[in-house]
Every structure is written in structure tokens, then in C-alpha cells.
Motif scaffolding. Sequence first.
Motif, short mmCIF file in Angstrom:
data_model
loop_
_atom_site.label_atom_id
_atom_site.label_comp_id
_atom_site.label_asym_id
_atom_site.label_seq_id
_atom_site.Cartn_x
_atom_site.Cartn_y
_atom_site.Cartn_z
N CYS A 71 0.81 -1.22 0.00
CA CYS A 71 0.00 0.00 0.00
C CYS A 71 0.85 1.28 0.00
N THR A 72 1.84 1.37 0.84
CA THR A 72 2.65 2.58 0.94
C THR A 72 3.39 2.86 -0.34
N ASP A 73 4.05 1.83 -0.88
CA ASP A 73 4.78 2.01 -2.14
C ASP A 73 3.85 2.39 -3.28
N PHE A 74 2.71 1.73 -3.33
CA PHE A 74 1.78 2.00 -4.41
C PHE A 74 1.20 3.41 -4.28
N SER A 75 0.92 3.85 -3.07
CA SER A 75 0.41 5.21 -2.86
C SER A 75 1.44 6.24 -3.32
N LYS A 76 2.70 5.97 -3.03
CA LYS A 76 3.78 6.87 -3.45
C LYS A 76 3.84 6.91 -4.98
N LEU A 77 3.73 5.75 -5.61
CA LEU A 77 3.76 5.68 -7.07
C LEU A 77 2.57 6.42 -7.67
N CYS A 78 1.41 6.33 -7.05
CA CYS A 78 0.22 7.05 -7.52
C CYS A 78 0.43 8.56 -7.44
N ARG A 79 1.06 9.01 -6.37
CA ARG A 79 1.37 10.45 -6.25
C ARG A 79 2.33 10.89 -7.35
N GLU A 80 3.33 10.06 -7.64
CA GLU A 80 4.27 10.37 -8.72
C GLU A 80 3.55 10.43 -10.06
N ALA A 81 2.62 9.50 -10.26
CA ALA A 81 1.86 9.47 -11.51
C ALA A 81 0.99 10.72 -11.65
N ARG A 82 0.36 11.15 -10.54
CA ARG A 82 -0.46 12.37 -10.58
C ARG A 82 0.41 13.60 -10.91
N LYS A 83 1.57 13.67 -10.29
CA LYS A 83 2.48 14.79 -10.54
C LYS A 83 2.94 14.78 -12.01
N ALA A 84 3.29 13.60 -12.52
CA ALA A 84 3.71 13.47 -13.92
C ALA A 84 2.57 13.79 -14.87
N ARG A 85 1.33 13.37 -14.50
CA ARG A 85 0.16 13.68 -15.32
C ARG A 85 -0.05 15.19 -15.41
N ASP A 86 0.05 15.86 -14.29
CA ASP A 86 -0.11 17.32 -14.27
C ASP A 86 0.95 17.99 -15.14
N GLU A 87 2.19 17.52 -15.01
CA GLU A 87 3.28 18.07 -15.82
C GLU A 87 3.01 17.86 -17.31
N ALA A 88 2.62 16.64 -17.67
CA ALA A 88 2.37 16.33 -19.08
C ALA A 88 1.21 17.16 -19.62
N ASN A 89 0.13 17.28 -18.85
CA ASN A 89 -1.01 18.09 -19.30
C ASN A 89 -0.62 19.56 -19.45
N ASP A 90 0.18 20.08 -18.53
CA ASP A 90 0.66 21.46 -18.65
C ASP A 90 1.52 21.63 -19.89
N ASN A 91 2.43 20.69 -20.12
CA ASN A 91 3.29 20.78 -21.30
C ASN A 91 2.48 20.74 -22.59
N VAL A 92 1.49 19.87 -22.65
CA VAL A 92 0.63 19.80 -23.84
C VAL A 92 -0.09 21.13 -24.03
N LYS A 93 -0.61 21.65 -22.95
CA LYS A 93 -1.36 22.92 -23.02
C LYS A 93 -0.49 24.03 -23.63
N TYR A 94 0.74 24.13 -23.18
CA TYR A 94 1.59 25.22 -23.65
C TYR A 94 2.24 24.91 -25.01
N LEU A 95 2.58 23.66 -25.24
CA LEU A 95 3.19 23.31 -26.52
C LEU A 95 2.19 23.35 -27.67
N GLN A 96 0.91 23.15 -27.38
CA GLN A 96 -0.11 23.20 -28.44
C GLN A 96 -0.15 24.56 -29.11
N THR A 97 0.26 25.59 -28.39
CA THR A 97 0.26 26.92 -28.99
C THR A 97 1.28 27.01 -30.14
N LEU A 98 2.23 26.09 -30.16
CA LEU A 98 3.25 26.08 -31.20
C LEU A 98 2.91 25.17 -32.38
N GLU A 99 1.90 24.35 -32.23
CA GLU A 99 1.58 23.36 -33.26
C GLU A 99 1.33 23.97 -34.63
#
Length: 113
Positions: A71-99
Motif C-alpha cells: 500500500c505505501t509504495d503504491f500510494s507513493k507511485l500514484c502520487r508520482e503518476a499524478r504529478k507526472a500527469r499534471d506536468e504532461a497536461n501542462d506541457n501539452v497545453k503550452y506546446l499546443q500553442t506552437l503546433e
Amino acid sequence: GTLLTWKKQIKNVLQQDPEAQLKLGLNPTPDTEISFWKTRANNLNSISEQLSSKPNRRILRALEIAKSTYCTDFSKLCREARKARDEANDNVKYLQTLEKWMRKLNEDDVENL
């Protein structure tokens, strides 16, 4: 078994490197970068949706109640995934302006810009 499979799949997505092509000596174009972040965002959004589904939340809750060592390891991995998801969505949002400009660069020669 299911938790270990999820863990492996999430780690595989998290380990994808936006600089992988550069490290291989290739010369990726900006549209390759945009494509990478779109794919990463789609993958991480899908993982997030799956993890937040009712059946999966029940499984995670049962593991938590049972004080599973996973449980602890998986919860930590889920938090990392959420952080990475937010980063990826932000990057897509800003990079789309260059498409539009990237398409134009790929379609036209520089004089027609």
C-alpha cells in the motif's frame, strides 16, 4: 497480482524520457516533442481514470485496511503518476500553442512563413 501489474505499467509510463531520442543521437523536431507529451498525457490520464474508478478504489481501500505492505509504495507511485500527469497536461497545453507554427514549418519553406 493486480497491484504488481499496475505498479509495473505505471513505472513503465513514468520512465519514458522526453530526451530519449536526443540521447540516441537522433535529432527530433519540435513536433516530435509535442507528440511525446501528448502521448504521455494520454497515457497518464488513462492511468489516473483507471485508478480513480470505483472498483479500483475499493481494492486499494481493502489493501489499506489490511495494512498491506504494498500500500505505501503504491500510494507513493500514484502520487508520482499524478504529478507526472499534471506536468504532461501542462506541457501539452503550452506546446499546443506552437503546433500551428510547427505544421507551417513542416509544410512550407522558410520564405513562405
